[in-house]
Structures are given as structure tokens and as C-alpha cells.
Design a protein around this motif. Sequence first.
Motif, short mmCIF file in Angstrom:
data_model
loop_
_atom_site.label_atom_id
_atom_site.label_comp_id
_atom_site.label_asym_id
_atom_site.label_seq_id
_atom_site.Cartn_x
_atom_site.Cartn_y
_atom_site.Cartn_z
N GLY A 137 0.76 -1.24 0.00
CA GLY A 137 0.00 0.00 0.00
C GLY A 137 0.79 1.28 0.00
O GLY A 137 0.24 2.34 0.30
N GLY A 138 2.09 1.25 -0.29
CA GLY A 138 2.84 2.49 -0.41
C GLY A 138 2.74 3.36 0.83
O GLY A 138 3.00 2.92 1.95
N ASP A 139 2.33 4.61 0.64
CA ASP A 139 2.21 5.55 1.75
C ASP A 139 1.16 5.14 2.77
O ASP A 139 1.17 5.64 3.91
CB ASP A 139 1.87 6.94 1.21
N GLN A 140 0.26 4.25 2.39
CA GLN A 140 -0.77 3.81 3.32
C GLN A 140 -0.28 2.72 4.29
O GLN A 140 -0.94 2.41 5.28
CB GLN A 140 -1.99 3.29 2.57
N GLN A 141 0.89 2.12 4.00
CA GLN A 141 1.31 0.96 4.79
C GLN A 141 1.37 1.26 6.28
O GLN A 141 0.83 0.51 7.10
CB GLN A 141 2.68 0.48 4.30
N ASP A 142 2.06 2.34 6.66
CA ASP A 142 2.19 2.63 8.08
C ASP A 142 0.99 3.36 8.64
O ASP A 142 0.97 3.67 9.85
CB ASP A 142 3.48 3.42 8.35
N GLN A 143 -0.02 3.62 7.82
CA GLN A 143 -1.31 4.07 8.35
C GLN A 143 -2.19 2.86 8.66
O GLN A 143 -2.69 2.71 9.78
CB GLN A 143 -2.01 4.99 7.34
N TRP A 144 -2.34 1.97 7.68
CA TRP A 144 -3.16 0.79 7.89
C TRP A 144 -2.58 -0.10 9.00
O TRP A 144 -3.32 -0.61 9.84
CB TRP A 144 -3.27 0.00 6.60
N SER A 145 -1.24 -0.25 9.00
CA SER A 145 -0.61 -1.09 10.02
C SER A 145 -0.79 -0.51 11.42
O SER A 145 -1.02 -1.25 12.39
CB SER A 145 0.88 -1.27 9.71
N LEU A 146 -0.67 0.80 11.53
CA LEU A 146 -0.83 1.46 12.84
C LEU A 146 -2.26 1.29 13.35
O LEU A 146 -2.48 0.93 14.52
CB LEU A 146 -0.46 2.93 12.71
N THR A 147 -3.24 1.52 12.49
CA THR A 147 -4.63 1.34 12.88
C THR A 147 -4.89 -0.10 13.30
O THR A 147 -5.56 -0.38 14.31
CB THR A 147 -5.57 1.74 11.73
N TYR A 148 -4.35 -1.03 12.54
CA TYR A 148 -4.50 -2.46 12.86
C TYR A 148 -3.90 -2.78 14.23
O TYR A 148 -4.53 -3.44 15.06
CB TYR A 148 -3.81 -3.28 11.77
N PHE A 149 -2.71 -2.29 14.48
CA PHE A 149 -2.03 -2.55 15.75
C PHE A 149 -2.84 -1.99 16.92
O PHE A 149 -3.02 -2.66 17.95
CB PHE A 149 -0.62 -1.95 15.72
N LEU A 150 -3.32 -0.76 16.78
CA LEU A 150 -4.11 -0.16 17.86
C LEU A 150 -5.40 -0.95 18.11
O LEU A 150 -5.85 -1.09 19.26
CB LEU A 150 -4.44 1.29 17.53
N ARG A 151 -5.99 -1.46 17.05
CA ARG A 151 -7.21 -2.25 17.23
C ARG A 151 -6.91 -3.58 17.93
O ARG A 151 -7.73 -4.08 18.71
CB ARG A 151 -7.88 -2.48 15.87
N LEU A 152 -5.75 -4.16 17.67
CA LEU A 152 -5.37 -5.38 18.37
C LEU A 152 -5.13 -5.11 19.86
O LEU A 152 -5.57 -5.87 20.72
CB LEU A 152 -4.09 -5.97 17.76
N VAL A 153 -4.41 -4.03 20.15
CA VAL A 153 -4.02 -3.75 21.52
C VAL A 153 -5.19 -3.23 22.35
O VAL A 153 -5.34 -3.60 23.52
CB VAL A 153 -2.84 -2.74 21.55
#
Length: 592
Positions: free
Chosen positions: A482-498
Motif C-alpha cells: 500500500g505504499g504511503d498507506q502501509q504505516d497508516q493501515w498497520s498502525l490502525t491495525y495494531f491499535l485495534r489489536l491492543v
Amino acid sequence: MYPFSTRPELRGRFGMVASTHWLASATGMSVLERGGNAFDAAVAAGFTLQVVEPHLNGPAGEVPIIFHASGAAPTVICGQGPAPAAATPEAFAGLERVPGSGVLPACVPGAFDAWMLLLRDHGTMEVRDVLEHAIGYARNGYPLMPQIVEKIAALEPVFREWWPGSAALYLPGGAVPRADSFLANPALADTYQRVVHEAERAARTREGRIDAARRVWREGFVAEEILDFLRSPVPDGSGEHHQALLDGADLAGWSASYEDTVSLEYEGLTVHKTGPWGQGPVFLQQLRLAEALGTEELEVTSAEFAHRVVEAAKLAFADREAWYGDPRFVDVPLPELLSPAYAEQRASLVGEAASLELRPGAPDGRTPHLPELRLVGSDGPGPDTIGEPTVDRAGEQRGDTCHLDVVDAHGNMVSATPSGGWLASSPVIPALGFPLGTRGQMFWLDRRSPSVVGPGRRPRTTLTPTLVTRGDEAVLALGTPGGDQQDQWSLTYFLRLVHGDMNLQEAIDAPMFHTNAFPGSFHPREVAPGELVVESRAGEEVIDELRRRGHRVVVSGPWSLGRLSAVSRDPESGVLRAAANPRGAQGYAVGR
């Protein structure tokens, strides 16, 4: 309505593989079943991705890898090749930006050497073993996904007029192939088979054979064919011919290397990323801002959550543009950028309304610099933007990247994001069966930018795997194309897990969002102030509230944003878990 799951979260104690293509996941699991470890499985899966997702990555691309060998510290392998020695700003005279296609933006291919370095030092298998599946799919054919066919169809005029090697491979029988057909790449199969044979003839030990394969790639017949192809000017996607900057000394003089991770403590976990030659630390900056903004208190699919996460992303990505670059050449103020005090200062800029500004900070009192920005809707770029590898502003896939995660019963864990060398990047080299990459398009020509092009510099890539530890144990690996979206989608995913009481699959399936309110990393480097892209499944109430706050909301398809995969391990119970993205109907997790 959430948590909701399209598939089960996989659980077991033997091994788990999750990736953006089911054939790569199956390959990795096959290697684990035959006695290989997580590193063997990751290497074999990585080479399979090069064959079955040619619109997303290729042998001449690159890969950052973060891995944890049981009992050792998490480590990065940099598989990002640098710019050629001739790549100065003057080499691009007359151009506003580094082109997005052709051979002028080619950097040193990095993926092959990186995978082989991981195999040599941490795997157990031979070169032959990890290339077996890739050779088989290239020789006998692999099923064409609709996304590949759509990309080939879009490029058909370029292939026919300018790139005959690509036409010969991707227009079999002179026509765009059907989505239900199989496509073979015999030249690539021959390339990898020859690498195996030459490596086996050259050395008596496993490590010697792997090093011999690396030499064959950098200095042997592979390098020779690349250089022969580049002797004359080569057309880009617009038909304009350029002489490549890449030469034999560039190919022979580089090898993949180990680096320490950049890490940050959060909620009893340690999150590990690559250095600022990639965008990895921007994940950590967002995490600091999320902490300062009290995001942990919010419902993780709410409008308030999306607002705070997006406003934090705008600040962190503005810093990325102003400060990130290859730390071997640029003094990146990373300790200050990742400090709690800096995050508190930056968080004070976040209000109830969406910001329409690009606001980099001034760590250590330094004055930030941003290159000249191109607003979305300004004079459009030319056809050479077919080299663009990421998603469009609304999140629909135009090209992309791959990702894979592996964990085994011993606690070894790998997260890797292969990319580059896509079929849209430059012409296929007929003798080898693959094109060069165009990662150099991520450089700026502005000499004041920390990401200015220069000899031996690594482009500030968007490729950004994530590995998480608790104490001395790896507990989570995740990532996404996802290019520039990678560390946006990954961050949102991580926060939802935690914070969201979701399992690995539920957090992947939850509605996703991202902002485009900062300069894109790929040609033509556009910015869309205030733009927030949201999957329609977020619901009218959430979307309306985001619009009320001033976000310029673009509603995307219900299953269009994010292509995450993840694996995890509970050190106490030994239970392994895995999940993969249903969007695009090709990512799968396997395990037992």
C-alpha cells in the motif's frame, strides 16, 4: 457491529504463514512441513511471490526484512539497493522529478541478495530447496488473478510499441491473457535453475553454495545480461529513451546488510521497525502521538478514533518528508522525533477540526524543509506514471507490493515486505524474464531535501514490515502492501489489536481508512490536503461526523483499503495464530 470476521483466526502450535497470495503461503507451509524453519519458509515464499505476483514485485526489486531468531535480538536485513554511483541531481537535468518508469530510476536490485543472506545465516536449507517452488510455477505456469490481467491490459499499448520483451511474456499469442488462464515464465525459470546449477558447482558447503549464488547474481551471468540490456538507451512508458545510470560496479559493489531495528515501548510491548531510510519510524511517531492523544480510550471503529489517528498521521508524515533519509548520508534527528516530549508538543496541534496544512516539526530547533509540492488536480503527469506501484487516492489497486509473515514452533519469526521490479516498472529483460525496478522515483531532486538523490544513497522507501516483542520473545509480525498507506493501515491495525479486543482476523476485517494529506512517495509526488479515504462499511454516522469535522472524505468501496496479514505467538502457551486479508481474494494464512 464489530468485531466481525470473514474467516477464522488460525491457531496451532506447529507453524504459521500469512501472505498476500495463497501460493506463497502454501509454499512457506510446505517448507515448514519438510523440516525447514521460519527463515527457510520466508525465503521460499518470497521467491514464489516474485513469480505469482509479477504486477506487485519481481526478482530485481527490493525487500526489507525484520526477523527474530529465538534467543537473539530482533534484526533488520536491508534488501534495499542504493542509487547508482552516477545518480546525481545533474543526471536528471531537464526533469522536474525522477521518472516513474523505464531504466533511469533503476537502483541496484536488492531482493535476491537479502533473501540469500537470511537463508545462509539463519536458515537450514539449500538454494535448490528454496527456489524449487518458484521455478516450478515459472516453468509450469501460475493462475492469473484478475488484477494481473487488468494491469497487463492497461499496459498493452506500451508493451506493443515500446517494450517487446514484456509483450512476448505478458501477451502470449499476441493478446491479453484471460483471468482464468495460467501463465508461464520459462526465461525466469531458466534463470533461477542456472543460478542453482552454478552455485552447486562452485562450492562444497551449504554456506559456500549460497554465497556462490549471490556472486552469480551480482557478478555472473545475471549481472552480465542486465548490463547487456542496458548498453543502449531504453524507452520508458511514454516512449522516451534514457540511458540507464546503473553499471557493473554498482551491481558488484553492493550486498544486503544487517542493521539494528528502531524500536519503541508501548503498552508492555516493543515495536520494531526499519531505520529512516524507510518510512518505518513514522509508525513509531504515530504511536507516540496516539499515546499523547489518549487514543487508547476510544472505541476503535469510531469517528473520534479515526479523527485522532488521521490527525496524528498528518503530523508524523510531514516529519517524514522533512527529516527522513538514508542515515549514512543524512543526520536524521530520530531520538528527538521519537521522544515523548516531542510527541506531547506535536499533539497540542490536534484540535476538533481537520487540519488542511502540512506541518513538519522543528526537532532540536532545526528548521524543516519541504520540497515544492504538487497539489492533486494540478497539471497532470505524463504516461510515465505507469511505474507507480501503489494504490490510487480512493484506495483502488493500481499496482502495489507484497507482504509475508512466518512463525515457527521454536519462536523464530519473520516479517517482510517485498516490492519493486513490477511488470509496469520497465521492460522485461528477455534473457532473464524480469524487468528492473524503479525505486529511484522516490528520491527528490531538491538538494535541500534529506531524500535527495545521490550516489550510493538508499531511496526513502515506503516498505515497512513490523515485528513486536514482549520481553525477549517475538509475539507479533504484521504488514501490508500500500505504499504511503502501509504505516497508516498497520498502525490502525495494531491499535485495534491492543485496545479493541479484536483477534488477528477481526482487526483485519474491520473498516479501514487513511489520509492522502501529505506528498505521495511515488511519481508525480502529489498531495491532497485534508483528504480522508474511508471504506463505506464504516457507516453513514461515522462518515458524516468526519465530514462535519472538516475532513474531505472520499468514500471507497466496502472492501478496498488495507491488505494486511499477521502471525503471532504466545510465549507462555506456545500457541501460534495467523490471519490474512480477504480484500482482493488472494491473501491467505495457513498453519497448524
